[in-house]
Design a protein around this motif. Structure first.
Motif, PDB file in Angstrom:
ATOM      1  N   ILE A 393       0.781  -1.292  -0.049  1.00 52.31           N
ATOM      2  CA  ILE A 393       0.131  -0.065  -0.004  1.00 52.31           C
ATOM      3  C   ILE A 393       0.970   1.109   0.053  1.00 52.31           C
ATOM      4  O   ILE A 393       0.450   2.286  -0.708  1.00 52.31           O
ATOM      5  CB  ILE A 393      -0.978  -0.051   1.285  1.00 52.31           C
ATOM      6  N   ASN A 394       2.039   1.099   0.595  1.00 54.77           N
ATOM      7  CA  ASN A 394       2.924   2.692   0.883  1.00 54.77           C
ATOM      8  C   ASN A 394       3.744   2.681  -0.014  1.00 54.77           C
ATOM      9  O   ASN A 394       4.453   3.827   0.130  1.00 54.77           O
ATOM     10  CB  ASN A 394       3.253   2.582   2.640  1.00 54.77           C
ATOM     11  N   SER A 395       4.155   1.753  -0.962  1.00 54.41           N
ATOM     12  CA  SER A 395       5.477   1.819  -1.595  1.00 54.41           C
ATOM     13  C   SER A 395       5.037   2.350  -3.119  1.00 54.41           C
ATOM     14  O   SER A 395       4.226   1.882  -3.689  1.00 54.41           O
ATOM     15  CB  SER A 395       6.180   0.524  -1.483  1.00 54.41           C
ATOM     16  N   PRO A 396       5.673   3.278  -3.523  1.00 53.85           N
ATOM     17  CA  PRO A 396       5.678   3.969  -4.800  1.00 53.85           C
ATOM     18  C   PRO A 396       5.989   2.814  -5.862  1.00 53.85           C
ATOM     19  O   PRO A 396       6.996   2.051  -5.786  1.00 53.85           O
ATOM     20  CB  PRO A 396       6.554   4.951  -4.936  1.00 53.85           C
ATOM     21  N   PRO A 397       5.411   2.744  -7.215  1.00 49.87           N
ATOM     22  CA  PRO A 397       5.676   1.991  -8.283  1.00 49.87           C
ATOM     23  C   PRO A 397       7.177   1.771  -8.693  1.00 49.87           C
ATOM     24  O   PRO A 397       7.578   0.840  -9.084  1.00 49.87           O
ATOM     25  CB  PRO A 397       4.737   2.261  -9.293  1.00 49.87           C
ATOM     26  N   SER A 398       7.788   3.086  -8.482  1.00 51.12           N
ATOM     27  CA  SER A 398       9.215   3.204  -8.976  1.00 51.12           C
ATOM     28  C   SER A 398      10.014   2.534  -8.322  1.00 51.12           C
ATOM     29  O   SER A 398      11.352   2.098  -8.532  1.00 51.12           O
ATOM     30  CB  SER A 398       9.726   4.517  -8.934  1.00 51.12           C
ATOM     31  N   ILE A 399       9.755   1.863  -6.994  1.00 41.83           N
ATOM     32  CA  ILE A 399      10.445   0.796  -6.007  1.00 41.83           C
ATOM     33  C   ILE A 399      10.254  -0.314  -6.315  1.00 41.83           C
ATOM     34  O   ILE A 399      10.909  -1.294  -6.251  1.00 41.83           O
ATOM     35  CB  ILE A 399      10.409   1.518  -4.443  1.00 41.83           C
ATOM     36  N   VAL A 400       8.605  -0.667  -6.318  1.00 38.76           N
ATOM     37  CA  VAL A 400       8.515  -2.168  -5.923  1.00 38.76           C
ATOM     38  C   VAL A 400       8.011  -2.736  -7.422  1.00 38.76           C
ATOM     39  O   VAL A 400       7.969  -3.838  -7.697  1.00 38.76           O
ATOM     40  CB  VAL A 400       7.156  -2.243  -5.213  1.00 38.76           C
ATOM     41  N   GLY A 401       7.685  -1.952  -8.428  1.00 39.34           N
ATOM     42  CA  GLY A 401       7.153  -2.369  -9.700  1.00 39.34           C
ATOM     43  C   GLY A 401       5.790  -1.714 -10.110  1.00 39.34           C
ATOM     44  O   GLY A 401       5.073  -1.642  -9.253  1.00 39.34           O
ATOM     45  N   ALA A 402       5.646  -1.627 -11.512  1.00 42.37           N
ATOM     46  CA  ALA A 402       4.655  -1.299 -11.980  1.00 42.37           C
ATOM     47  C   ALA A 402       3.439  -1.847 -12.128  1.00 42.37           C
ATOM     48  O   ALA A 402       2.298  -1.618 -12.054  1.00 42.37           O
ATOM     49  CB  ALA A 402       4.857  -0.552 -12.992  1.00 42.37           C
ATOM     50  N   THR A 403       3.623  -3.323 -11.928  1.00 42.93           N
ATOM     51  CA  THR A 403       2.500  -4.308 -12.130  1.00 42.93           C
ATOM     52  C   THR A 403       2.361  -5.036 -10.856  1.00 42.93           C
ATOM     53  O   THR A 403       3.224  -4.990  -9.998  1.00 42.93           O
ATOM     54  CB  THR A 403       2.814  -5.152 -13.264  1.00 42.93           C
ATOM     55  N   PRO A 404       1.099  -5.471 -10.459  1.00 44.15           N
ATOM     56  CA  PRO A 404       0.755  -6.316  -9.225  1.00 44.15           C
ATOM     57  C   PRO A 404       1.707  -7.310  -9.158  1.00 44.15           C
ATOM     58  O   PRO A 404       2.363  -7.761  -7.970  1.00 44.15           O
ATOM     59  CB  PRO A 404      -0.874  -6.531  -9.143  1.00 44.15           C
ATOM     60  N   ASP A 405       2.060  -8.175 -10.106  1.00 44.54           N
ATOM     61  CA  ASP A 405       2.753  -9.395 -10.246  1.00 44.54           C
ATOM     62  C   ASP A 405       4.307  -9.137  -9.632  1.00 44.54           C
ATOM     63  O   ASP A 405       4.971  -9.512  -8.941  1.00 44.54           O
ATOM     64  CB  ASP A 405       2.964 -10.445 -11.099  1.00 44.54           C
ATOM     65  N   ALA A 406       4.874  -7.830 -10.542  1.00 45.45           N
ATOM     66  CA  ALA A 406       6.228  -7.299 -10.242  1.00 45.45           C
ATOM     67  C   ALA A 406       6.248  -6.809  -8.842  1.00 45.45           C
ATOM     68  O   ALA A 406       7.461  -7.020  -8.061  1.00 45.45           O
ATOM     69  CB  ALA A 406       6.693  -6.393 -11.178  1.00 45.45           C
ATOM     70  N   ALA A 407       5.288  -6.084  -8.546  1.00 43.31           N
ATOM     71  CA  ALA A 407       5.369  -5.580  -7.008  1.00 43.31           C
ATOM     72  C   ALA A 407       5.384  -6.748  -5.814  1.00 43.31           C
ATOM     73  O   ALA A 407       6.280  -6.631  -4.892  1.00 43.31           O
ATOM     74  CB  ALA A 407       4.327  -4.517  -6.593  1.00 43.31           C
ATOM     75  N   ALA A 408       4.437  -7.648  -6.018  1.00 44.94           N
ATOM     76  CA  ALA A 408       4.290  -8.780  -5.047  1.00 44.94           C
ATOM     77  C   ALA A 408       5.511  -9.643  -5.091  1.00 44.94           C
ATOM     78  O   ALA A 408       6.407 -10.016  -3.833  1.00 44.94           O
ATOM     79  CB  ALA A 408       3.289  -9.756  -5.540  1.00 44.94           C
ATOM     80  N   ALA A 409       6.351  -9.769  -6.172  1.00 48.37           N
ATOM     81  CA  ALA A 409       7.679 -10.321  -6.279  1.00 48.37           C
ATOM     82  C   ALA A 409       8.659  -9.727  -5.518  1.00 48.37           C
ATOM     83  O   ALA A 409       9.552 -10.079  -4.755  1.00 48.37           O
ATOM     84  CB  ALA A 409       7.991 -10.600  -7.554  1.00 48.37           C
ATOM     85  N   THR A 410       8.957  -8.318  -5.818  1.00 46.17           N
ATOM     86  CA  THR A 410       9.706  -7.361  -5.182  1.00 46.17           C
ATOM     87  C   THR A 410       9.638  -7.484  -3.480  1.00 46.17           C
ATOM     88  O   THR A 410      10.385  -7.673  -2.821  1.00 46.17           O
ATOM     89  CB  THR A 410       9.428  -6.211  -5.435  1.00 46.17           C
ATOM     90  N   ILE A 411       8.395  -7.468  -3.111  1.00 45.64           N
ATOM     91  CA  ILE A 411       7.978  -7.333  -1.548  1.00 45.64           C
ATOM     92  C   ILE A 411       8.226  -8.663  -1.009  1.00 45.64           C
ATOM     93  O   ILE A 411       9.021  -8.776   0.082  1.00 45.64           O
ATOM     94  CB  ILE A 411       6.601  -6.905  -1.290  1.00 45.64           C
ATOM     95  N   SER A 412       8.092  -9.549  -1.680  1.00 44.92           N
ATOM     96  CA  SER A 412       8.065 -11.271  -1.195  1.00 44.92           C
ATOM     97  C   SER A 412       9.878 -11.388  -1.101  1.00 44.92           C
ATOM     98  O   SER A 412      10.380 -11.951  -0.224  1.00 44.92           O
ATOM     99  CB  SER A 412       7.647 -12.274  -2.234  1.00 44.92           C
ATOM    100  N   GLY A 413      10.597 -10.900  -1.989  1.00 46.75           N
ATOM    101  CA  GLY A 413      12.032 -10.909  -1.978  1.00 46.75           C
ATOM    102  C   GLY A 413      12.574 -10.224  -0.852  1.00 46.75           C
ATOM    103  O   GLY A 413      13.782 -10.518  -0.435  1.00 46.75           O
TER     104      GLY A 413
END
Length: 695
Positions: A393-413
């Motif tokens: 919720i609180n992280s910008p797309p430039s950090i975690v990724g622009a798509t849901p799958d990419a963001a979920a992978a980054t945060i899981s990492g």
């Protein structure tokens, strides 16, 4: 025996609070029950109020109830109005408790629950409450003068003038952004818009009732007002569910901006008993009620805090915001522990309405403790949700990724498991299209509160209702800062104008009231309008300055308080204000230096500007975005310049104060206090206010 029993009770509370803090600080198990946070905060605050605030009242300040307060000596029925301590407590709490204690701890949760929680509790008891209480006392003794006027009289004319300009500049920026936050919260919620709009006529009704219909019957007025407020909170859902009424209260950004500007002008110009005091008092019921309900929900549900005590992001690489735990945890927490904005209220509306000097302890110290409790509950709500959801919720797309799958992978990492399906299901449950990248703290806090409330009452089927209630609650929290802050800003404009033309400085003169109200509203209204129509520019670029400027204001207030205590001959107890002042100066100067000169573009203003300049030079910026990029470069440089100027102003004030302190301590100059002459009160011991008294 009774005295021994009381001592044993307070010793037991102190031991219970210490044990709860130790549990929070030392627990390294799978998860920590959130009930420990409620116990630690409640016990520590009760002990601090009973012991430390009593010491300040008796030994340091020597509060004197035989002395007439400004509301008695200058009662004009408009600004100086004798007010019940309960009504005034509600006004003061509503005025100081804005977005800070809600959003600050939520954002600082990226470091883990431990550092923010410890600073919220210790910082409030030994810094924030001390500042609010002492500044309120000093202003009462000086006919309700502002922090800028007191700095000018007690420190030096030059330092005071610089302080007045700095405070006014920060106030304008702060109010503009606070108004923008309200607009952004209301333009998507007819429920919240309707509820907040209805608090205005309800406040007018209660004000007239207590002034003319049943003078002094606070209990009756409270029951009427609170009953109507609770009704419109429920009715807000009916409005939102009605297609015809929902259209009426679903407004765009520009109409909402002008509506808020008109309301703030009215709150500033109308008599304080008619709109400002009753509305803030009634709002305080919703604020305190929701927070205590959240605490009760935590005690009932007993959720586990899923965020670790310390995360990997204490090194400064956090996705929510960049910067190491020192100094940025303290800068981000801000209002929940100590807030410079509070000194403006403590030297603005409140000292002009207080009945007795002894009430300053309950109002000044007590209201800040309650705000800090709000901050602890916000920390629990943020940390009780799954960490992966919090960062999504609180992280910008430039950090975690622009798509849901990419963001979920980054945060899981990062070690916080998350799936895109989890976020989609949560968004659907709360009635939102998406919860990805909703930076700013408010949406994640609403989710956390809704989850706790729904686990208490209603379950999953009421999750969306509790979520939208939390959004409305946050907007209500913020709006009360806007109206009280605008009135304080009016006083500041009148003070500065009075130096040019003396009649303008008369706070009760209607032409001055109208002109100064229009001036302060026009100043922050301009920034609000620019922010609404141009999200890339205007006031949005000044967000990073708020924590720093707020804490700089607190340092100014503590410098003034320390100077006055020295002049009062309280050298033995000078550490009470000197130690928190030194801590704040270290924090703010460190943060200011890093925000200006740090080589990391996510931290340093100039470094980010240089990155954008290099991108333009390399031709990597698309032509349609060239103008916006150049605006960002200008804004980053402006941020750096404003930070430097504000920090320099505070350094100059400290230098002026050091000269004054040396002269007093070396006996080279006889200390001159600018207190109002002692006037004995004519009120009987049980008197509790003409306009609004106790039953």
């Amino acid at each position: 025996m009774k005295r021994l029993g009381r001592i044993l009770i307070w010793v037991a509370l102190a031991l219970l609070g210490a044990g709860a803090l130790a549990k929070i600080a030392m627990d390294r198990g799978e998860s920590l029950n959130a009930i420990w946070f409620v116990i630690a905060a409640a016990c520590c605050y009760l002990v601090a109020y009973r012991l430390y605030s009593a010491f300040l009242a008796a030994r340091l300040l020597a509060l004197d109830d035989t002395r007439a307060t400004p509301s008695e000596r200058h009662d004009d029925g408009r600004d100086f109005v004798p007010t019940s301590k309960w009504v005034l407590f509600g006004h003061h709490f509503a005025a100081i408790a804005g977005p800070g204690p809600l959003v600050g701890p939520t954002l600082a949760a990226q470091f883990g629950y431990l550092p923010g929680t410890l600073w919220l509790i210790a910082g409030a008891a030994f810094a924030g409450c001390v500042q609010d209480f002492i500044i309120l006392f000093c202003s009462i003794r000086r006919d309700g003068k502002s922090i800028g006027q007191m700095a000018r009289e007690e420190v030096s004319k030059r330092g005071g003038f610089i302080a007045q300009l700095a405070v006014l500049a920060i106030m304008v920026i702060l109010l503009g952004v606070v108004a923008l936050v309200v607009v952004n919260a209301l333009k998507s919620s007819p429920w919240a818009t309707f509820t907040l709009a209805m608090t205005i006529p309800i406040a007018l009704l209660v004000g007239v009732y207590l002034r003319f219909v049943r003078p002094g019957r606070v209990l009756e007025g409270s029951l009427i007002g609170v009953g109507l407020i609770l009704f419109v909170v429920v009715a807000g859902q009916w409005v939102a569910d009605s297609p015809s009424w929902a259209r009426v209260f679903t407004l765009g950004g520009v109409p909402l901006a002008f509506a808020i500007i008109v309301y703030a002008f009215a709150a500033s110009a109308l008599p304080v008993w008619l709109l400002l005091a009753p509305r803030d008092y009634l709002s305080a019921f919703i604020k305190a009620g929701a927070i205590f309900a959240l605490a009760a929900g935590i005690l009932f549900v007993r959720p586990h805090v899923l965020m670790p005590p310390l995360t990997r992001f204490i090194d400064g690489s956090g996705p929510v915001f960049a910067g190491k735990i020192f100094p940025f945890c303290f800068i981000t927490i801000a209002c929940g522990a100590i807030s410079g904005f509070h000194s403006l209220i403590s030297s603005g509306t409140t000292p002009k309405m207080i009945l007795r000097e002894s009430h300053a302890r309950f109002i000044g110290y007590g209201a800040m403790l309650l705000e800090s409790f709000v901050g602890v509950m916000a920390m629990v709500a943020a940390c009780a949700m799954t960490p992966g959801v919090y960062f999504a919720i609180n992280s910008p797309p430039s950090i975690v990724g622009a798509t849901p799958d990419a963001a979920a992978a980054t945060i899981s990492g990062w070690g916080f498991p998350l799936t895109a399906q989890t976020m989609a299901g949560l968004a659907h449950a709360v009635g939102e299209l998406t919860l990805w990248n909703r930076a700013g703290g408010a949406p994640s806090l609403a989710v956390g509160m809704a989850q706790i409330f729904s686990n208490t009452i209603g379950g999953e089927r009421l999750l969306s209702i509790w979520y939208h209630f939390a959004i409305m609650f946050e907007a209500l929290f913020i709006l009360t800062v806007l109206d009280a802050g605008t009135r304080v800003g009016r006083f500041m404009v009148q003070e500065l104008g009075g130096r040019v033309w003396k009649p303008f400085g008369r706070t009760g003169w209607m032409p001055s009231i109208l002109v100064s109200s229009a001036t302060i509203v026009g100043m922050w209204g301009y920034f609000l309008y620019q922010g609404v129509i141009d999200p890339l520019g205007g006031i949005n670029s000044l967000w990073p300055l708020f924590g720093i400027s707020n804490q700089l204001l607190a340092a100014v207030a503590l410098v003034v308080a320390t100077t006055i205590l020295l002049k009062m001959g309280r050298t033995r107890w000078i550490w009470v204000t000197l130690l928190p002042m030194m801590w704040l100066v270290i924090i703010t100067t460190t943060a200011s230096y890093q925000k200006i000169f740090d080589a990391n573009p996510r931290i340093g203003f100039l470094a980010y500007a240089n990155v954008l300049i290099a991108q333009i030079a390399a031709g990597t910026v698309p032509a349609p975005k060239l103008v916006d990029t150049q605006r960002l470069i200008f804004n980053q440089r402006l941020d750096a310049a404003v930070t430097a100027v504000l920090a320099l102003m505070v350094v100059v004030l400290i230098a002026e104060a050091l000269v004054q302190w040396y002269a007093i301590l070396s006996s080279r100059r006889a200390p001159v206090l600018h207190e109002s002459p002692y006037v004995p009160t004519q009120w009987a011991a049980g008197y509790s206010g003409v306009a609004q008294g106790d039953d």
